[in-house]
Write a protein that holds these residues in place. Structure first.
Motif, PDB file in Angstrom:
ATOM      1  N   ALA A 155     -38.133  71.526   3.007  1.00  0.00           N
ATOM      2  CA  ALA A 155     -37.463  70.336   2.461  1.00  0.00           C
ATOM      3  C   ALA A 155     -38.129  69.835   1.177  1.00  0.00           C
ATOM      4  O   ALA A 155     -37.531  69.037   0.450  1.00  0.00           O
ATOM      5  CB  ALA A 155     -37.438  69.226   3.509  1.00  0.00           C
ATOM      6  N   LEU A 156     -39.332  70.285   0.891  1.00  0.00           N
ATOM      7  CA  LEU A 156     -40.046  69.814  -0.303  1.00  0.00           C
ATOM      8  C   LEU A 156     -39.257  70.008  -1.602  1.00  0.00           C
ATOM      9  O   LEU A 156     -39.150  69.064  -2.390  1.00  0.00           O
ATOM     10  CB  LEU A 156     -41.418  70.481  -0.417  1.00  0.00           C
ATOM     11  CG  LEU A 156     -42.540  69.813   0.359  1.00  0.00           C
ATOM     12  CD1 LEU A 156     -43.786  70.692   0.368  1.00  0.00           C
ATOM     13  CD2 LEU A 156     -42.860  68.447  -0.192  1.00  0.00           C
ATOM     14  N   PRO A 157     -38.693  71.199  -1.877  1.00  0.00           N
ATOM     15  CA  PRO A 157     -37.938  71.341  -3.131  1.00  0.00           C
ATOM     16  C   PRO A 157     -36.731  70.399  -3.218  1.00  0.00           C
ATOM     17  O   PRO A 157     -36.440  69.859  -4.289  1.00  0.00           O
ATOM     18  CB  PRO A 157     -37.488  72.813  -3.127  1.00  0.00           C
ATOM     19  CG  PRO A 157     -38.426  73.500  -2.196  1.00  0.00           C
ATOM     20  CD  PRO A 157     -38.807  72.482  -1.165  1.00  0.00           C
ATOM     21  N   LEU A 158     -36.057  70.188  -2.100  1.00  0.00           N
ATOM     22  CA  LEU A 158     -34.908  69.280  -2.085  1.00  0.00           C
ATOM     23  C   LEU A 158     -35.363  67.852  -2.402  1.00  0.00           C
ATOM     24  O   LEU A 158     -34.727  67.152  -3.205  1.00  0.00           O
ATOM     25  CB  LEU A 158     -34.210  69.329  -0.730  1.00  0.00           C
ATOM     26  CG  LEU A 158     -33.021  68.386  -0.557  1.00  0.00           C
ATOM     27  CD1 LEU A 158     -31.912  68.732  -1.536  1.00  0.00           C
ATOM     28  CD2 LEU A 158     -32.514  68.449   0.882  1.00  0.00           C
ATOM     29  N   LEU A 159     -36.456  67.421  -1.804  1.00  0.00           N
ATOM     30  CA  LEU A 159     -36.964  66.084  -2.080  1.00  0.00           C
ATOM     31  C   LEU A 159     -37.413  65.969  -3.537  1.00  0.00           C
ATOM     32  O   LEU A 159     -37.152  64.960  -4.193  1.00  0.00           O
ATOM     33  CB  LEU A 159     -38.120  65.734  -1.132  1.00  0.00           C
ATOM     34  CG  LEU A 159     -38.726  64.342  -1.320  1.00  0.00           C
ATOM     35  CD1 LEU A 159     -37.675  63.246  -1.130  1.00  0.00           C
ATOM     36  CD2 LEU A 159     -39.884  64.150  -0.357  1.00  0.00           C
ATOM     37  N   GLY A 160     -38.076  66.998  -4.033  1.00  0.00           N
ATOM     38  CA  GLY A 160     -38.486  66.992  -5.439  1.00  0.00           C
ATOM     39  C   GLY A 160     -37.287  66.854  -6.366  1.00  0.00           C
ATOM     40  O   GLY A 160     -37.314  66.057  -7.322  1.00  0.00           O
ATOM     41  N   TRP A 161     -36.232  67.606  -6.079  1.00  0.00           N
ATOM     42  CA  TRP A 161     -35.003  67.490  -6.876  1.00  0.00           C
ATOM     43  C   TRP A 161     -34.465  66.068  -6.816  1.00  0.00           C
ATOM     44  O   TRP A 161     -34.066  65.502  -7.840  1.00  0.00           O
ATOM     45  CB  TRP A 161     -33.945  68.482  -6.364  1.00  0.00           C
ATOM     46  CG  TRP A 161     -32.591  68.175  -6.899  1.00  0.00           C
ATOM     47  CD1 TRP A 161     -32.086  68.544  -8.108  1.00  0.00           C
ATOM     48  CD2 TRP A 161     -31.575  67.397  -6.247  1.00  0.00           C
ATOM     49  NE1 TRP A 161     -30.817  68.039  -8.256  1.00  0.00           N
ATOM     50  CE2 TRP A 161     -30.474  67.337  -7.129  1.00  0.00           C
ATOM     51  CE3 TRP A 161     -31.486  66.758  -5.015  1.00  0.00           C
ATOM     52  CZ2 TRP A 161     -29.304  66.653  -6.800  1.00  0.00           C
ATOM     53  CZ3 TRP A 161     -30.329  66.078  -4.691  1.00  0.00           C
ATOM     54  CH2 TRP A 161     -29.253  66.033  -5.579  1.00  0.00           C
ATOM     55  N   SER A 162     -34.462  65.464  -5.631  1.00  0.00           N
ATOM     56  CA  SER A 162     -33.894  64.119  -5.490  1.00  0.00           C
ATOM     57  C   SER A 162     -34.697  63.098  -6.285  1.00  0.00           C
ATOM     58  O   SER A 162     -34.128  62.200  -6.915  1.00  0.00           O
ATOM     59  CB  SER A 162     -33.786  63.698  -4.019  1.00  0.00           C
ATOM     60  OG  SER A 162     -35.033  63.322  -3.496  1.00  0.00           O
ATOM     61  N   ARG A 163     -36.017  63.206  -6.287  1.00  0.00           N
ATOM     62  CA  ARG A 163     -36.847  62.259  -7.032  1.00  0.00           C
ATOM     63  C   ARG A 163     -36.620  62.411  -8.539  1.00  0.00           C
ATOM     64  O   ARG A 163     -36.621  61.428  -9.274  1.00  0.00           O
ATOM     65  CB  ARG A 163     -38.330  62.450  -6.693  1.00  0.00           C
ATOM     66  CG  ARG A 163     -38.671  62.299  -5.219  1.00  0.00           C
ATOM     67  CD  ARG A 163     -38.154  61.032  -4.587  1.00  0.00           C
ATOM     68  NE  ARG A 163     -38.882  59.878  -5.092  1.00  0.00           N
ATOM     69  CZ  ARG A 163     -38.439  58.628  -5.030  1.00  0.00           C
ATOM     70  NH1 ARG A 163     -37.274  58.350  -4.489  1.00  0.00           N
ATOM     71  NH2 ARG A 163     -39.162  57.647  -5.510  1.00  0.00           N
ATOM     72  N   LEU A 164     -36.420  63.652  -8.973  1.00  0.00           N
ATOM     73  CA  LEU A 164     -36.115  63.892 -10.386  1.00  0.00           C
ATOM     74  C   LEU A 164     -34.699  63.424 -10.730  1.00  0.00           C
ATOM     75  O   LEU A 164     -34.473  62.795 -11.761  1.00  0.00           O
ATOM     76  CB  LEU A 164     -36.268  65.378 -10.719  1.00  0.00           C
ATOM     77  CG  LEU A 164     -37.679  65.924 -10.649  1.00  0.00           C
ATOM     78  CD1 LEU A 164     -37.680  67.444 -10.736  1.00  0.00           C
ATOM     79  CD2 LEU A 164     -38.559  65.314 -11.739  1.00  0.00           C
ATOM     80  N   ARG A 165     -33.745  63.704  -9.864  1.00  0.00           N
ATOM     81  CA  ARG A 165     -32.338  63.327 -10.093  1.00  0.00           C
ATOM     82  C   ARG A 165     -32.185  61.818 -10.187  1.00  0.00           C
ATOM     83  O   ARG A 165     -31.401  61.309 -10.967  1.00  0.00           O
ATOM     84  CB  ARG A 165     -31.463  63.889  -8.962  1.00  0.00           C
ATOM     85  CG  ARG A 165     -29.994  63.520  -9.049  1.00  0.00           C
ATOM     86  CD  ARG A 165     -29.345  64.294 -10.179  1.00  0.00           C
ATOM     87  NE  ARG A 165     -27.930  64.072 -10.258  1.00  0.00           N
ATOM     88  CZ  ARG A 165     -27.353  63.096 -10.958  1.00  0.00           C
ATOM     89  NH1 ARG A 165     -28.082  62.243 -11.635  1.00  0.00           N
ATOM     90  NH2 ARG A 165     -26.040  62.980 -10.987  1.00  0.00           N
TER      91      ARG A 165
END
Length: 192
Positions: A155-165
């Protein structure tokens, strides 16, 4: 905003909410108590609920009063007081669990150390606490419940994307938060 962009923003927001540090640490605390000291599960549940309620009440008060722009304390200047409160609450939670005598006390100390590093680093970079908490929890859960640990890592990459988005963090802040959480989780494993 197009429907696709709106849906993407909504998905990013829900990802950040569901993987918020409060949720991540609550799940980690409950899993740790369940796996390491099942008799401490009620005490852990009460302690983590009270700790989260105290911090959340503070965050909401700061946001509603207009002192903070977001509930995430997205401005680096908003974070020192948040770090101070969280450290005091975490220390109280550690004491509530029984301090050094607690089976999960070392995990709480590792989180406190991680937050201290993030607080010091805040002078130069606003590390993502979302990423740090999920990275820490993923490593910590690998020994407690491997399936949950792997799911958290994935889930880390998905969360990283969300924080950037959501424009809450820059790429270095996302990677830095992840690295801090992973290192704190590894240190906990080495010390146990």
């Amino acid at each position: 905003m197009s429907d696709a962009a709106s849906a993407s923003s909504g998905f990013a927001r829900w990802t950040s909410i569901l993987l918020h540090p409060f949720a991540v640490f609550a799940v980690l605390a409950l899993i740790a108590a369940w796996r390491v000291d099942p008799a401490a599960l009620p005490r852990t549940a009460i302690g983590i609920a009270v700790a989260i309620a105290i911090v959340w009440a503070f965050v909401l008060q700061r946001r509603r009063s207009g002192r903070w722009g977001t509930v995430d304390a997205s401005d680096r200047r908003e974070r020192p007081i948040l770090y101070a409160l969280v450290l005091v609450v975490a220390a109280g939670y550690w004491w509530w669990l029984g301090g050094r005598a607690s089976a999960t006390g070392q995990g709480v100390v590792a989180v406190i150390a991680m937050l201290c590093v993030a607080g010091i680093a805040n002078r130069w970079i606003k590390l993502s606490l979302h990423m740090a908490s999920l990275a820490f929890a993923s490593v910590a859960m690998l020994s407690l419940w491997p399936t949950a640990g792997i799911a958290a890592l994935l889930a880390l990459p998905l969360l990283g994307w969300s924080r950037l988005r959501m424009a809450r963090h820059s790429l270095p802040e996302v990677f830095g938060g992840s690295a801090l959480g992973l290192l704190a989780g590894i240190a906990l494993g080495v010390l146990n």
